[in-house]
Design a protein around this motif. Structure first.
Motif, PDB file in Angstrom:
ATOM      1  N   PRO A 186       0.807  -1.231   0.000  1.00  0.00           N
ATOM      2  CA  PRO A 186       0.000   0.000   0.000  1.00  0.00           C
ATOM      3  C   PRO A 186       0.834   1.271   0.000  1.00  0.00           C
ATOM      4  N   VAL A 189       2.049   3.529  -4.583  1.00  0.00           N
ATOM      5  CA  VAL A 189       0.786   3.984  -5.186  1.00  0.00           C
ATOM      6  C   VAL A 189       0.775   3.659  -6.677  1.00  0.00           C
ATOM      7  N   SER A 203      -4.350   4.502  -6.856  1.00  0.00           N
ATOM      8  CA  SER A 203      -4.804   3.665  -5.746  1.00  0.00           C
ATOM      9  C   SER A 203      -3.620   3.067  -4.997  1.00  0.00           C
ATOM     10  N   ARG A 204      -3.849   2.826  -3.712  1.00  0.00           N
ATOM     11  CA  ARG A 204      -2.869   2.075  -2.922  1.00  0.00           C
ATOM     12  C   ARG A 204      -3.024   0.573  -3.163  1.00  0.00           C
ATOM     13  N   LEU A 246     -13.103   9.702  -2.542  1.00  0.00           N
ATOM     14  CA  LEU A 246     -12.002   8.836  -2.961  1.00  0.00           C
ATOM     15  C   LEU A 246     -10.677   9.306  -2.354  1.00  0.00           C
ATOM     16  N   GLU A 249     -10.691   8.128   1.265  1.00  0.00           N
ATOM     17  CA  GLU A 249     -10.615   6.674   1.403  1.00  0.00           C
ATOM     18  C   GLU A 249      -9.225   6.141   1.072  1.00  0.00           C
ATOM     19  N   GLU A 250      -8.627   6.672   0.021  1.00  0.00           N
ATOM     20  CA  GLU A 250      -7.300   6.203  -0.404  1.00  0.00           C
ATOM     21  C   GLU A 250      -6.165   6.966   0.296  1.00  0.00           C
TER      22      GLU A 250
END
Length: 295
Positions: A186, A189, A203-204, A246, A249-250
């Protein structure tokens, strides 16, 4: 050649035709003038004034005091600053920090320092505050990650030129090939890009994600290098945009740019990413520098 005058029955339609023709001609002239102005603007240096800013904070959940970590006898922030100074597109490179220890260290090796608020939520907001305090009319601001002490100056120049060449974009960044063993990390990226070189998503997690749920060693996954440049006018707008789902969250600030409909230009480079995320990464960087005979 004979020129026939229009009959009375044709006069009204002829007049309308000339009106339409004149309107089209006027539009063409206006478009040509606009194109001429744009080309003249480009030739005089479109988005030509560029500053590099290295945001640096002392507090970090994974690595307290990371900018001051010693890497072969020099603080990491100094190594990053020295590499950034080699980029040909940057007029200046400054460090933006909210910590006096970091500021004192940076002044000691000759860097310009801008003190910023502890309330900055991320590096982009810190860059924006630093830009305001610099008080100069820059066109592009490059956000240079302080934990990439081996960043290539050519990559900095590459993302600057990419933004200069994409008037419809407000942001540019760089990606490189992702190693299969880093696919599920994670801290690495990932990015997906469209056929025209614009970012679709970051995204991770592993993206794209296949049905097997495993890393496909044959797929050309992309790793985001973290360095990014902004149109200076957009950078002033960015802090006013509320956090997006988003992004939260990411925990990736560049997603707020995409979620608000702005375009982001991406270049792909050949680069072995060697970021420092944890204290254990320092030894890896030092070993690599010894291998490359980097003092």
């Amino acid at each position: 050649m004979a020129i026939c005058a229009p009959s009375s029955s044709d006069s009204s339609s002829g007049s309308r035709a000339w009106v339409v023709h004149a309107a089209l001609l006027g539009a063409a002239i206006a478009a040509a003038a606009g194109a001429h102005f744009y080309l003249r603007r480009w030739s005089s240096g479109f988005r030509s004034r560029v500053v590099g800013i290295i945001p640096a904070r002392f507090d970090s959940s994974r690595f307290q005091g990371k900018p001051l970590a010693q890497i072969l006898g020099k603080p990491m922030i100094q190594r990053t600053w020295e590499r950034a100074k080699l980029a040909s597109t940057l007029e200046n490179v400054v460090v933006a920090t909210d910590d006096e220890k970091i500021a004192e260290c940076c002044r000691g090796f000759g860097a310009d320092v801008v003190m910023t608020s502890v309330g900055c939520r991320n590096g982009t907001e810190r860059c924006n505050e630093a830009l305001e305090k610099l008080g100069k009319n820059y066109d592009i601001v490059v956000n240079i990650q302080g934990d990439e002490p081996l960043i290539e100056p050519e990559i900095i120049d590459g993302i600057v030129k990419a933004l200069q060449g994409a008037p419809d974009a407000v942001f540019s960044t760089a990606v490189t090939s992702l190693k299969p063993e880093d696919g599920l990390d994670p801290n690495r990226v990932k990015c997906v890009v469209d056929n025209h070189g614009y970012a679709i998503y970051f995204s991770r997690g592993l993206i794209p994600f296949n049905k097997s749920g495993k890393v496909n060693p044959q797929f050309p996954y992309l790793l985001h290098l973290g360095i990014q440049s902004f149109d200076a006018k957009f950078l002033k707008i960015y802090p006013q945009l509320p956090p997006t789902p988003l992004q939260l969250e990411e925990d990736l600030e560049q997603l707020k740019v995409l979620e608000n409909g702005y375009k982001m230009k991406v270049i792909k480079v050949n680069h072995d990413a060697h970021g420092v995320d944890t204290p254990e990464d320092v030894a890896k960087i030092e070993a690599l520098m010894r291998e490359r005979n980097i003092a």
